[in-house]
Design a protein around this motif. Structure first.
Motif, PDB file in Angstrom:
ATOM      1  N   THR A 306       0.838  -1.204   0.000  1.00 30.30           N
ATOM      2  CA  THR A 306       0.000   0.000   0.000  1.00 30.30           C
ATOM      3  C   THR A 306       0.869   1.250   0.000  1.00 30.30           C
ATOM      4  O   THR A 306       0.612   2.210  -0.734  1.00 30.30           O
ATOM      5  CB  THR A 306      -0.934   0.006   1.232  1.00 30.30           C
ATOM      6  N   TYR A 307       1.905   1.246   0.828  1.00 30.14           N
ATOM      7  CA  TYR A 307       2.862   2.360   0.887  1.00 30.14           C
ATOM      8  C   TYR A 307       3.502   2.598  -0.481  1.00 30.14           C
ATOM      9  O   TYR A 307       3.559   3.731  -0.972  1.00 30.14           O
ATOM     10  CB  TYR A 307       3.909   2.043   1.959  1.00 30.14           C
ATOM     11  N   ARG A 308       3.957   1.511  -1.124  1.00 26.71           N
ATOM     12  CA  ARG A 308       4.617   1.650  -2.422  1.00 26.71           C
ATOM     13  C   ARG A 308       3.645   2.111  -3.512  1.00 26.71           C
ATOM     14  O   ARG A 308       3.955   3.000  -4.317  1.00 26.71           O
ATOM     15  CB  ARG A 308       5.268   0.314  -2.828  1.00 26.71           C
ATOM     16  N   ILE A 309       2.468   1.516  -3.525  1.00 23.06           N
ATOM     17  CA  ILE A 309       1.483   1.850  -4.572  1.00 23.06           C
ATOM     18  C   ILE A 309       0.968   3.275  -4.402  1.00 23.06           C
ATOM     19  O   ILE A 309       0.813   4.010  -5.386  1.00 23.06           O
ATOM     20  CB  ILE A 309       0.321   0.830  -4.550  1.00 23.06           C
ATOM     21  N   MET A 310       0.710   3.683  -3.161  1.00 21.65           N
ATOM     22  CA  MET A 310       0.221   5.042  -2.927  1.00 21.65           C
ATOM     23  C   MET A 310       1.243   6.078  -3.395  1.00 21.65           C
ATOM     24  O   MET A 310       0.872   7.085  -4.017  1.00 21.65           O
ATOM     25  CB  MET A 310      -0.094   5.248  -1.437  1.00 21.65           C
ATOM     26  N   ASN A 311       2.508   5.844  -3.095  1.00 14.63           N
ATOM     27  CA  ASN A 311       3.550   6.778  -3.549  1.00 14.63           C
ATOM     28  C   ASN A 311       3.629   6.822  -5.068  1.00 14.63           C
ATOM     29  O   ASN A 311       3.760   7.893  -5.665  1.00 14.63           O
ATOM     30  CB  ASN A 311       4.909   6.366  -2.968  1.00 14.63           C
ATOM     31  N   TRP A 312       3.536   5.660  -5.709  1.00 10.23           N
ATOM     32  CA  TRP A 312       3.612   5.589  -7.175  1.00 10.23           C
ATOM     33  C   TRP A 312       2.423   6.300  -7.818  1.00 10.23           C
ATOM     34  O   TRP A 312       2.589   7.084  -8.753  1.00 10.23           O
ATOM     35  CB  TRP A 312       3.661   4.123  -7.607  1.00 10.23           C
ATOM     36  N   VAL A 313       1.236   6.049  -7.307  1.00  9.33           N
ATOM     37  CA  VAL A 313       0.031   6.678  -7.858  1.00  9.33           C
ATOM     38  C   VAL A 313       0.066   8.188  -7.672  1.00  9.33           C
ATOM     39  O   VAL A 313      -0.288   8.952  -8.580  1.00  9.33           O
ATOM     40  CB  VAL A 313      -1.236   6.077  -7.207  1.00  9.33           C
ATOM     41  N   THR A 314       0.502   8.629  -6.487  1.00  9.56           N
ATOM     42  CA  THR A 314       0.552  10.065  -6.203  1.00  9.56           C
ATOM     43  C   THR A 314       1.542  10.780  -7.124  1.00  9.56           C
ATOM     44  O   THR A 314       1.262  11.886  -7.614  1.00  9.56           O
ATOM     45  CB  THR A 314       0.925  10.298  -4.730  1.00  9.56           C
ATOM     46  N   LYS A 315       2.683  10.144  -7.360  1.00  8.36           N
ATOM     47  CA  LYS A 315       3.679  10.757  -8.254  1.00  8.36           C
ATOM     48  C   LYS A 315       3.178  10.833  -9.689  1.00  8.36           C
ATOM     49  O   LYS A 315       3.426  11.799 -10.404  1.00  8.36           O
ATOM     50  CB  LYS A 315       4.991   9.970  -8.199  1.00  8.36           C
ATOM     51  N   ARG A 316       2.443   9.797 -10.122  1.00 11.40           N
ATOM     52  CA  ARG A 316       2.022   9.728 -11.520  1.00 11.40           C
ATOM     53  C   ARG A 316       0.724  10.474 -11.795  1.00 11.40           C
ATOM     54  O   ARG A 316       0.593  11.134 -12.833  1.00 11.40           O
ATOM     55  CB  ARG A 316       1.888   8.269 -11.928  1.00 11.40           C
ATOM     56  N   TRP A 317      -0.253  10.353 -10.884  1.00  8.78           N
ATOM     57  CA  TRP A 317      -1.570  10.951 -11.134  1.00  8.78           C
ATOM     58  C   TRP A 317      -2.025  11.861  -9.991  1.00  8.78           C
ATOM     59  O   TRP A 317      -3.215  12.083  -9.817  1.00  8.78           O
ATOM     60  CB  TRP A 317      -2.613   9.851 -11.341  1.00  8.78           C
ATOM     61  N   GLY A 318      -1.072  12.365  -9.214  1.00  6.67           N
ATOM     62  CA  GLY A 318      -1.430  13.204  -8.072  1.00  6.67           C
ATOM     63  C   GLY A 318      -2.269  14.413  -8.454  1.00  6.67           C
ATOM     64  O   GLY A 318      -3.228  14.760  -7.754  1.00  6.67           O
ATOM     65  N   ASN A 319      -1.944  15.079  -9.550  1.00  2.01           N
ATOM     66  CA  ASN A 319      -2.706  16.265  -9.969  1.00  2.01           C
ATOM     67  C   ASN A 319      -4.144  15.905 -10.314  1.00  2.01           C
ATOM     68  O   ASN A 319      -5.092  16.609  -9.918  1.00  2.01           O
ATOM     69  CB  ASN A 319      -2.033  16.929 -11.177  1.00  2.01           C
ATOM     70  N   GLU A 320      -4.325  14.807 -11.068  1.00  2.05           N
ATOM     71  CA  GLU A 320      -5.671  14.396 -11.464  1.00  2.05           C
ATOM     72  C   GLU A 320      -6.515  13.964 -10.266  1.00  2.05           C
ATOM     73  O   GLU A 320      -7.723  14.207 -10.222  1.00  2.05           O
ATOM     74  CB  GLU A 320      -5.594  13.240 -12.473  1.00  2.05           C
ATOM     75  N   LEU A 321      -5.865  13.346  -9.278  1.00  5.75           N
ATOM     76  CA  LEU A 321      -6.590  12.849  -8.113  1.00  5.75           C
ATOM     77  C   LEU A 321      -6.630  13.852  -6.957  1.00  5.75           C
ATOM     78  O   LEU A 321      -7.171  13.555  -5.891  1.00  5.75           O
ATOM     79  CB  LEU A 321      -5.946  11.541  -7.617  1.00  5.75           C
ATOM     80  N   LYS A 322      -6.084  15.038  -7.199  1.00  6.75           N
ATOM     81  CA  LYS A 322      -6.078  16.119  -6.182  1.00  6.75           C
ATOM     82  C   LYS A 322      -5.344  15.698  -4.914  1.00  6.75           C
ATOM     83  O   LYS A 322      -5.726  16.035  -3.786  1.00  6.75           O
ATOM     84  CB  LYS A 322      -7.493  16.559  -5.805  1.00  6.75           C
ATOM     85  N   ILE A 323      -4.257  14.928  -5.085  1.00  8.30           N
ATOM     86  CA  ILE A 323      -3.421  14.516  -3.953  1.00  8.30           C
ATOM     87  C   ILE A 323      -2.008  15.011  -4.210  1.00  8.30           C
ATOM     88  O   ILE A 323      -1.354  14.581  -5.153  1.00  8.30           O
ATOM     89  CB  ILE A 323      -3.377  12.980  -3.796  1.00  8.30           C
ATOM     90  N   SER A 324      -1.531  15.902  -3.374  1.00  4.53           N
ATOM     91  CA  SER A 324      -0.170  16.405  -3.528  1.00  4.53           C
ATOM     92  C   SER A 324       0.830  15.606  -2.701  1.00  4.53           C
ATOM     93  O   SER A 324       2.031  15.596  -2.989  1.00  4.53           O
ATOM     94  CB  SER A 324      -0.105  17.881  -3.120  1.00  4.53           C
ATOM     95  N   SER A 331      -5.633  11.736   0.907  1.00  2.62           N
ATOM     96  CA  SER A 331      -5.237  10.479   0.277  1.00  2.62           C
ATOM     97  C   SER A 331      -5.936   9.268   0.890  1.00  2.62           C
ATOM     98  O   SER A 331      -5.739   8.139   0.424  1.00  2.62           O
ATOM     99  CB  SER A 331      -3.725  10.288   0.398  1.00  2.62           C
ATOM    100  N   LEU A 332      -6.774   9.480   1.922  1.00  2.46           N
ATOM    101  CA  LEU A 332      -7.406   8.346   2.606  1.00  2.46           C
ATOM    102  C   LEU A 332      -8.243   7.467   1.665  1.00  2.46           C
ATOM    103  O   LEU A 332      -8.177   6.228   1.764  1.00  2.46           O
ATOM    104  CB  LEU A 332      -8.257   8.841   3.781  1.00  2.46           C
ATOM    105  N   PRO A 333      -9.037   8.036   0.737  1.00  3.12           N
ATOM    106  CA  PRO A 333      -9.758   7.152  -0.194  1.00  3.12           C
ATOM    107  C   PRO A 333      -8.821   6.276  -1.015  1.00  3.12           C
ATOM    108  O   PRO A 333      -9.161   5.123  -1.322  1.00  3.12           O
ATOM    109  CB  PRO A 333     -10.523   8.145  -1.096  1.00  3.12           C
ATOM    110  N   LEU A 334      -7.647   6.804  -1.369  1.00  2.00           N
ATOM    111  CA  LEU A 334      -6.664   5.999  -2.097  1.00  2.00           C
ATOM    112  C   LEU A 334      -6.164   4.862  -1.215  1.00  2.00           C
ATOM    113  O   LEU A 334      -5.998   3.728  -1.682  1.00  2.00           O
ATOM    114  CB  LEU A 334      -5.496   6.875  -2.545  1.00  2.00           C
ATOM    115  N   PHE A 335      -5.923   5.150   0.058  1.00  2.00           N
ATOM    116  CA  PHE A 335      -5.501   4.120   1.004  1.00  2.00           C
ATOM    117  C   PHE A 335      -6.542   3.011   1.092  1.00  2.00           C
ATOM    118  O   PHE A 335      -6.206   1.815   1.004  1.00  2.00           O
ATOM    119  CB  PHE A 335      -5.278   4.743   2.388  1.00  2.00           C
TER     120      PHE A 335
END
Length: 423
Positions: A306-324, A331-335
Motif C-alpha cells: 500500500t505504501y509503495r502503490i500510494m507513492n507511485w500513484v501520487t507521483k504519476r496521477w497526483g494532480n488528477e486525483l487532487k493529492i499532492s 489520500s485516505l480514499p486511495l488508502f
C-alpha cells in the motif's frame, strides 16, 4: 483528462460486471461430474425440483452481487478522488474546527457517510434477495439496526486507526507502514478478545445452551478432545434467518463455541455432535491462532505494498486525483481503495488456507464421532437451508469459498462410510 479517467473507470466496471454476469449465468457449469451422479453428494437425491431450481437461481444472483460489490467500492473511492470530493471533505472539516483531531473525525464522517450511501443499494438488494428466497426472516427495521451498528463500529474503529496512521506518515514517510503494522498487532488481539463479549452481543442475544442433555453430550465430547470447556453458547438467529451455522470465536479465556438456534431446531443431536466435533478441531489444532498469524503476515505485506502503490500513484496521477502528498488526509480514499484491492487479490490464498483447515476439521469430526450418516445428512440440511450450490463455479470457489464445496465435503464422508463399511 479527469473526465476521460472517470469514463474509463465506469466503462471498466461495467465490462467487469458483464463478464461475471456471462460467466455465472451462461459459461460456468455447475452440473455434477458423471461419477458423482446418484451419490449422496448429488443434490437431486436430497432436494426436490423446486429446491434445486431455487438454489441455482439464488446462488447465481448472490455470487454476482459479491463480484460486483467489492470493485464498486474501488470505483467509488476513485471517483471521490477524481472529482475533488476528498478535497471538499477536508475543506469542510477545516472550516468546522481548528482542532486537528476533530478535523479528522469530521472528514472521516463525511467520507463514511457518502460511502454508505453509495453502497447501500447493493446491500439492500442483497437483503431483499435473501428475503425473497426465504433465507432471511429479518424485518427491514432489524436489518437497518444492524446496518447502523456496522456503520458506527466501522467509523469508531477507523477513528482510532486513521489519526494514528497519518501521524506515523508524517513522522516517518518511509517506515510508517512498518510502525503501523507493529501497532496493529496488540490492537488486533485486543479486538479479537473483545469480539465475543462486547461486539457480538450488540447484534444478537447469547446465552448458555438451554438443552442441558445436549450440552452434557457436547461437553463429554469436549472432554474426549481434552478441551477444558464449561459451556456451549447458543445465539438467537431464528428471527433473522433460516440458515444454519456454528462457529468458534474469540481467543484466550474469551474463546467460545457458538450454535445458532436454527441449527438446534433443525438438526438432530447426532448431527449437532458432528458439527461440534468439527468446531472443536479448530480449537485443538489452534486454527484460530494460525489464522491470526496468517492475517498479521498478510497485513504486513499489504501495508508495505500500500505504501509503495500510494507513492507511485501520487507521483504519476497526483494532480488528477487532487493529492499532492500521501501524508495528506485527502489520500485516505486511495488508502482504502488500494488496501481493498490487495485484500481481494489475496483472497484466493486466504480462502485456500481456510478450506484446508475446514477439511482437517471435517476429518477430525468424523474420526471422533464415527457417524457418517449424521455427518452427511447435516451437510445436506445445510445445503437445503442455505440454498447452496453443491458444485460452485471455479472462480466462485476461489474468491468466495472459505469452506470446501458440499461436493467435496459429502464425497469425503461417503468415501469414509464405504471404507469403514467394508471392515
Amino acid at each position: 483528462m479527469v473526465r476521460k479517467m472517470g469514463v474509463y473507470a465506469v466503462l471498466g466496471y461495467i465490462l467487469y460486471g458483464l463478464f461475471f454476469y456471462w460467466y455465472l449465468f451462461y459459461f460456468s457449469d455447475t452440473n455434477l461430474p458423471f461419477e458423482y451422479e446418484g451419490s449422496k453428494a448429488d443434490p437431486s437425491t436430497f432436494l426436490n425440483g423446486r429446491e434445486l431450481m431455487l438454489s441455482e437461481e439464488y446462488s447465481k444472483i448472490r455470487n454476482l452481487l459479491f463480484f460486483l460489490s467489492t470493485p464498486f467500492e474501488w470505483l467509488f473511492y476513485f471517483l471521490i478522488l477524481l472529482f475533488g470530493f476528498s478535497k471538499a471533505f477536508k475543506n469542510w472539516a477545516e472550516n468546522s474546527s481548528k482542532y486537528k483531531l476533530l478535523q479528522t473525525a469530521i472528514y472521516l464522517i463525511w467520507l463514511s457517510f457518502f460511502a454508505y450511501l453509495a453502497t447501500f443499494p447493493l446491500s439492500y438488494i442483497s437483503f431483499s434477495l435473501s428475503k425473497t428466497y426465504n433465507i432471511s426472516t429479518q424485518s427491514f427495521a432489524s436489518w437497518m439496526k444492524d446496518e447502523l451498528i456496522d456503520f458506527w463500529l466501522n467509523y469508531g474503529t477507523w477513528l482510532i486507526i486513521v489519526p494514528v496512521l497519518y501521524w506515523l506518515m508524517k513522522k516517518s514517510q518511509k517506515r510508517w507502514w512498518l510502525y503501523g503494522w507493529l501497532l496493529s498487532i496488540p490492537f488486533t488481539l485486543f479486538m479479537m478478545f473483545l469480539q465475543p463479549v462486547v461486539i457480538d452481543p450488540l447484534y444478537h442475544d447469547f446465552y448458555p445452551l438451554k438443552n442441558k442433555e445436549l450440552e452434557t453430550k457436547i461437553l463429554t465430547l469436549a472432554d474426549k478432545a481434552e478441551i477444558p470447556a464449561q459451556h456451549v453458547f447458543e445465539v438467537n438467529m431464528s428471527d433473522e434467518t433460516n440458515a444454519l451455522n456454528a462457529y468458534v470465536t474469540g481467543i484466550g479465556s474469551n474463546a467460545r463455541i457458538v450454535l445458532w438456534d436454527t441449527t438446534l431446531n433443525k438438526l438432530t443431536d447426532s448431527q449437532i455432535l458432528f458439527i461440534m466435533a468439527h468446531e472443536m478441531c479448530h480449537y485443538v489444532e489452534k486454527h484460530i491462532y494460525f489464522g491470526i498469524a496468517g492475517y498479521l503476515l498478510i497485513s504486513l505485506l499489504g501495508l508495505y505494498l500500500t505504501y509503495r502503490i500510494m507513492n507511485w500513484v501520487t507521483k504519476r496521477w497526483g494532480n488528477e486525483l487532487k493529492i499532492s502528498d500521501t501524508r495528506d488526509i485527502r489520500s485516505l480514499p486511495l488508502f482504502f481503495m488500494v488496501l481493498s484491492m490487495l485484500l481481494f487479490a489475496a483472497s484466493p490464498i486466504t480462502n485456500f488456507t481456510s478450506r484446508y483447515q475446514e477439511t482437517r476439521a471435517d476429518k477430525y469430526a468424523i474420526e471422533m464421532t464415527k457417524n457418517p450418516e449424521a455427518a452427511i445428512t447435516s451437510f445436506q440440511e445445510l445445503t437445503r437451508s442455505g440454498l447452496s450450490q453443491v458444485n460452485p463455479p471455479l472462480l466462485v470457489k476461489v474468491f468466495r469459498y472459505t469452506h470446501p464445496s458440499m461436493l467435496d465435503r459429502i464425497s469425503m464422508l461417503e468415501n469414509y462410510e464405504i471404507k469403514h463399511r467394508k471392515k
